[in-house]
Scaffold this motif. Structure first.
Motif, short mmCIF file in Angstrom:
data_model
loop_
_atom_site.label_atom_id
_atom_site.label_comp_id
_atom_site.label_asym_id
_atom_site.label_seq_id
_atom_site.Cartn_x
_atom_site.Cartn_y
_atom_site.Cartn_z
N THR A 67 0.86 -1.17 0.00
CA THR A 67 0.00 0.00 0.00
C THR A 67 0.90 1.23 0.00
OG1 THR A 67 -1.68 -1.17 1.29
CG2 THR A 67 -1.85 1.22 1.22
N LEU A 68 0.69 2.10 -0.96
CA LEU A 68 1.47 3.33 -1.06
C LEU A 68 0.50 4.49 -0.87
CD1 LEU A 68 4.39 4.24 -1.81
CD2 LEU A 68 3.58 4.50 -4.14
N VAL A 69 0.77 5.32 0.12
CA VAL A 69 -0.06 6.48 0.39
C VAL A 69 0.72 7.71 -0.04
CG1 VAL A 69 -1.31 7.79 2.15
CG2 VAL A 69 -1.13 5.30 2.34
N ILE A 70 0.11 8.53 -0.89
CA ILE A 70 0.78 9.69 -1.44
C ILE A 70 0.00 10.95 -1.11
CG2 ILE A 70 1.59 10.80 -3.56
CD1 ILE A 70 1.79 7.98 -4.78
N ILE A 75 5.32 10.44 0.83
CA ILE A 75 4.97 9.12 0.31
C ILE A 75 5.27 8.12 1.42
CG2 ILE A 75 5.55 7.33 -1.36
CD1 ILE A 75 6.41 9.54 -3.29
N ALA A 76 4.33 7.23 1.70
CA ALA A 76 4.53 6.18 2.70
C ALA A 76 4.20 4.84 2.06
CB ALA A 76 3.65 6.42 3.91
N LEU A 77 5.07 3.86 2.28
CA LEU A 77 4.90 2.53 1.72
C LEU A 77 4.83 1.51 2.83
CD1 LEU A 77 4.99 0.42 -0.66
CD2 LEU A 77 7.48 0.49 -0.41
N VAL A 78 3.81 0.67 2.79
CA VAL A 78 3.73 -0.50 3.65
C VAL A 78 3.66 -1.68 2.71
CG1 VAL A 78 2.41 -1.73 5.40
CG2 VAL A 78 2.56 0.76 5.49
N LYS A 79 4.62 -2.60 2.85
CA LYS A 79 4.73 -3.71 1.92
C LYS A 79 5.03 -4.99 2.68
CE LYS A 79 7.18 -5.06 -2.27
NZ LYS A 79 8.21 -4.71 -3.24
N ASP A 80 4.32 -6.06 2.31
CA ASP A 80 4.61 -7.36 2.90
C ASP A 80 5.88 -7.88 2.26
OD1 ASP A 80 2.28 -7.25 4.37
OD2 ASP A 80 1.12 -8.41 2.93
N GLU A 81 6.95 -7.87 3.01
CA GLU A 81 8.22 -8.34 2.49
C GLU A 81 9.13 -8.64 3.67
OE1 GLU A 81 11.74 -6.94 -0.59
OE2 GLU A 81 10.11 -5.58 -0.15
N GLU A 82 9.81 -9.75 3.59
CA GLU A 82 10.79 -10.07 4.62
C GLU A 82 12.17 -9.98 4.00
OE1 GLU A 82 11.78 -13.69 7.66
OE2 GLU A 82 9.73 -13.40 7.00
N PRO A 83 12.85 -8.85 4.19
CA PRO A 83 14.16 -8.70 3.57
C PRO A 83 15.13 -9.75 4.09
CG PRO A 83 13.69 -6.86 5.04
CD PRO A 83 12.48 -7.73 5.02
N GLU A 84 15.95 -10.27 3.19
CA GLU A 84 16.96 -11.25 3.59
C GLU A 84 18.09 -10.56 4.35
OE1 GLU A 84 18.27 -13.76 0.39
OE2 GLU A 84 16.23 -13.92 -0.39
N SER A 85 18.32 -9.30 4.04
CA SER A 85 19.42 -8.55 4.64
C SER A 85 19.03 -7.08 4.69
CB SER A 85 20.68 -8.73 3.78
OG SER A 85 21.62 -7.73 4.05
N VAL A 86 19.68 -6.34 5.58
CA VAL A 86 19.45 -4.90 5.64
C VAL A 86 19.85 -4.26 4.31
CG1 VAL A 86 21.67 -4.23 6.63
CG2 VAL A 86 19.64 -2.90 7.17
N GLN A 87 20.73 -4.90 3.56
CA GLN A 87 21.15 -4.38 2.26
C GLN A 87 19.95 -4.23 1.31
OE1 GLN A 87 24.23 -3.34 2.01
NE2 GLN A 87 25.09 -4.37 3.78
#
Length: 168
Positions: A67-70, A75-87
């Motif tokens: 969900t991107l709110v503009i 701009i704010a983004l909320v996204k279902d994602e599990e990053p593998e690394s902080v990179q």
């Protein structure tokens, strides 16, 4: 130091050590020098950005993966994602001059640790961490990295600028 641009560094320390306060002082100093800063806060227990009942909350609860709110200035983004690394956060902040995280103490990225004598902890967190880049303290600890006092904001900003912004 051989990292991709923008560089990612972490401000770390045990709880209530003053990480947020230090960032509140470093951010305006680096901004006054003309840099664009991406700041990332590690939320250990998750968070909910939007309020229950708002449209973006309803979209997310209905199953949207992102969900991107503009608004005119934000701009704010909320996204279902599990990053593998902080990179992985670099893709969201690639237009910044530097990314500074608050937390991520276990990541293999350069770290600036803050440690205060008045804190409830007896020992620093990263004295044996090969990624410790600098140490901010009012204590007598003498790490093998540059040491700054708590109010050395200009010197800390100089260090960040020299080693992590201009050096790339």
């Amino acid at each position: 130091m051989g990292y991709m641009k923008p560089e990612i560094i972490a401000v770390v320390g045990k709880s209530n050590s003053g990480k947020t306060t230090l960032l509140e002082k470093i951010i305006p100093e680096l901004k006054s020098r003309g840099y664009r800063l991406g700041i990332v806060k590690h939320a250990h227990h998750g968070f909910e950005m939007d309020k229950k009942g708002k449209d973006s909350w309803r979209h997310k609860k209905a199953g949207a993966d992102a969900t991107l709110v503009i608004s005119p200035a934000t701009i704010a983004l909320v996204k279902d994602e599990e990053p593998e690394s902080v990179q992985d956060i670099r893709k969201y902040l690639s237009d910044m001059d530097i990314i500074i995280t608050e937390g991520f103490k276990r990541e293999m990225i350069p770290k600036i640790e803050i440690f205060r004598k008045a804190g409830k902890h007896r020992e620093p967190l990263c004295m044996d961490d090969k990624n410790l880049a600098a140490f901010v303290t009012d204590s007598d600890y003498k790490p093998d990295v540059p040491k700054f006092f708590l109010n050395d904001i200009e010197k800390i900003a100089d260090f960040i600028e020299e080693h992590f912004i201009k050096n790339l």
